[in-house]
Scaffold this motif. Structure first.
Motif, PDB file in Angstrom:
ATOM      1  N   THR A 195       0.853  -1.188   0.000  1.00 53.72           N
ATOM      2  CA  THR A 195       0.000   0.000   0.000  1.00 53.72           C
ATOM      3  C   THR A 195       0.890   1.241   0.000  1.00 53.72           C
ATOM      4  O   THR A 195       1.893   1.307   0.713  1.00 53.72           O
ATOM      5  N   TRP A 238      -4.954  -2.926  -7.385  1.00 54.73           N
ATOM      6  CA  TRP A 238      -6.219  -3.682  -7.344  1.00 54.73           C
ATOM      7  C   TRP A 238      -7.276  -3.013  -6.470  1.00 54.73           C
ATOM      8  O   TRP A 238      -8.443  -3.380  -6.515  1.00 54.73           O
ATOM      9  N   ASP A 239      -6.883  -2.007  -5.686  1.00 49.30           N
ATOM     10  CA  ASP A 239      -7.897  -1.264  -4.911  1.00 49.30           C
ATOM     11  C   ASP A 239      -7.328   0.099  -4.550  1.00 49.30           C
ATOM     12  O   ASP A 239      -6.099   0.305  -4.582  1.00 49.30           O
ATOM     13  N   ASP A 241      -8.187   3.687  -1.788  1.00 50.61           N
ATOM     14  CA  ASP A 241      -9.015   4.456  -0.855  1.00 50.61           C
ATOM     15  C   ASP A 241      -8.701   5.919  -1.124  1.00 50.61           C
ATOM     16  O   ASP A 241      -7.550   6.267  -1.401  1.00 50.61           O
ATOM     17  N   TYR A 253      -3.618   0.008  -3.333  1.00 48.10           N
ATOM     18  CA  TYR A 253      -3.276  -1.357  -2.944  1.00 48.10           C
ATOM     19  C   TYR A 253      -2.717  -2.037  -4.183  1.00 48.10           C
ATOM     20  O   TYR A 253      -3.401  -2.112  -5.202  1.00 48.10           O
ATOM     21  N   SER A 263      -9.572  -6.598  -9.547  1.00 47.32           N
ATOM     22  CA  SER A 263      -9.552  -5.193  -9.152  1.00 47.32           C
ATOM     23  C   SER A 263     -10.951  -4.775  -8.726  1.00 47.32           C
ATOM     24  O   SER A 263     -11.941  -5.250  -9.276  1.00 47.32           O
ATOM     25  N   THR A 264     -11.033  -3.865  -7.750  1.00 45.17           N
ATOM     26  CA  THR A 264     -12.338  -3.407  -7.263  1.00 45.17           C
ATOM     27  C   THR A 264     -12.892  -2.334  -8.209  1.00 45.17           C
ATOM     28  O   THR A 264     -12.128  -1.699  -8.952  1.00 45.17           O
ATOM     29  N   ALA A 266     -13.714   0.533  -7.501  1.00 43.28           N
ATOM     30  CA  ALA A 266     -13.182   1.855  -7.131  1.00 43.28           C
ATOM     31  C   ALA A 266     -12.027   2.257  -8.048  1.00 43.28           C
ATOM     32  O   ALA A 266     -11.824   3.451  -8.321  1.00 43.28           O
ATOM     33  N   VAL A 267     -11.263   1.269  -8.528  1.00 43.03           N
ATOM     34  CA  VAL A 267     -10.113   1.578  -9.379  1.00 43.03           C
ATOM     35  C   VAL A 267     -10.575   2.147 -10.719  1.00 43.03           C
ATOM     36  O   VAL A 267     -10.126   3.238 -11.130  1.00 43.03           O
TER      37      VAL A 267
END
Ligand SMILES: [Zn+2]
Length: 408
Positions: A195, A238-239, A241, A253, A263-264, A266-267
């Motif tokens: 991270t 892959w993520d 915040d 992340y 990947s989430t 959010a990306v």
């Protein structure tokens, strides 16, 4: 000059702040009798990979000297941020006594001490000797070295690849971002996570945060650009915040590119938002300088007005961003007689370039200023709350960025 990531030639100036000394080169009385080193403070944007970067000039050695004064543990809000991160990431990755955590730029152990307390093996890497020594003193194992491929390979040789690598506010500060990223790849165990937290270029542009520009801050990063740098090193985001720190940061992340983790959403959402905000258009970058100039001009006019009307002015927070602002605006002690700061290591010294003296916060009680300009606008609310309990005057509190306004 060529782009530090993709080597394309750099043709577009994003921001030119003239010349300034290193923003953390606080001066002693003896230093005031010596010449001071100034370097160009100019950012280019690469029209190929959109990495915003400082112009090449001096070696990292000079800027990160051993008496560099910043200890992370001074800031209670940053300590809370670190503790919450550890409480979040430990169960998310299932970290335990068999795991190994590395933090790059681990400072005084402000974060890793939380892993030590949970008996999770960890190692700090911190080139600044004084902060590394402070970390060792509280039981955080620390190597006082620069992180790069050579060190990463040594760790691999010792069988010390990491399940988690953490880099908070270091990624934007490394001169060779390709080497650093490849070192992350080498030091990361298969299946491991890394991270990184860094100020988000999209927020810098949105909120005119030109004062977060300084020499030690080599790169100004979007998710799009980081994704490219990662891919080249064999890594993948892959993520993410979004964080409020430093006026708007990203925590990304990462994992090995071949990792099966999906990947989430959010990306992809952030990549789309960056594109909507024009981060892949030269015109967006060229429109920034006039906005920085307006902030500077408004502040200078405000301080001249206060002086003419006989008001007593002070500043609070001898932070790096304050130095960028004051030096770009050419503000000296005639307009701003002193800056207060809670860090004992800065008190009695002078701001680089402007030579404005740094005093303890108690000076605000003795001198009862009418106006207090808070330089680290990112912690303005916290500072105003502290200062209002400290003094019982009727001082008004201001910040200059993103525009001059009253706070508190
Ligand atoms: Zn480039």
């Amino acid at each position: 000059m060529n782009c530090r990531h993709c080597r394309a030639s750099l043709e577009h100036v994003f921001l030119d702040l003239g010349f300034a000394p290193p923003s953390n080169a606080y001066l002693s009385d003896a230093d005031l009798k010596k010449p001071e080193s100034y370097y160009p403070l100019k950012l280019f944007v690469c029209a190929h990979c959109w990495l915003v970067q400082t112009e090449d000039y001096a070696s990292a050695d000079e800027l990160f000297s051993n008496d560099y004064a910043y200890f992370s543990s001074v800031s209670t809000s940053w300590l809370t941020h670190a503790k919450r991160y550890v409480e979040m990431i430990t169960p998310r990755l299932g970290l335990g006594k068999e795991s190994f955590v590395i933090e790059v730029a681990s400072n005084d152990g402000y974060l890793l001490k939380n892993f030590v307390a949970s008996n999770i093996p960890c190692l700090g890497i911190e080139p600044t000797a004084s902060t590394a020594a402070a970390a060792e003193k509280i039981g955080v194992p620390t190597l006082s070295e620069f992180f790069g491929v050579a060190l990463a390979q040594r760790l691999v040789g010792e069988g010390r690849q990491a399940d988690l690598i953490i880099g908070n506010n270091v990624y934007a500060h490394v001169p060779d971002i390709n080497d650093f990223t490849f070192a992350l790849k080498v030091a990361l165990k298969p299946g491991g996570t890394l991270t990184l937290e860094f100020p988000h270029l999209m927020r810098l542009i949105e909120h005119t945060q030109f004062d977060t520009v300084y020499h030690e801050h080599f790169s100004y990063l979007s998710l799009n650009t980081v994704s490219h740098i990662f891919a080249k090193a064999g890594l993948r985001v892959w993520d993410i915040d979004e964080l409020p720190t430093h006026g708007g940061s990203l925590r990304i992340y990462g994992c090995h590119i071949e990792d099966a983790r999906p990947s989430t959403p959010a990306v992809s959402a952030m990549l789309a938002e960056e594109k909507r905000n024009g981060l892949q258009k030269v015109s967006t970058y060229l429109a920034f300088q006039p906005r920085a100039d307006k902030v500077k001009n408004d502040l200078v006019a405000f301080l001249v007005d206060q002086k003419r009307s006989g008001k007593k002015v002070a500043a609070y927070g001898a932070a790096a961003k304050g130095n960028t602002l004051l030096n770009y605006a050419g503000i000296k002690s005639d307009l701003l007689p002193y800056v207060c700061d809670a860090a004992a290591s800065k008190q009695g010294k002078y701001m680089p370039g402007s030579h404005i003296p740094i005093l303890a916060p108690e000076a605000l009680i003795e001198r009862c200023p009418d106006i207090v300009l808070i330089l680290p606008w990112n912690i303005a609310e916290e500072v105003v709350a502290q200062l209002k309990s400290l003094e019982n005057s009727n001082a008004e509190f201001f910040v200059a960025v993103p525009q001059l306004k009253v706070v508190g």
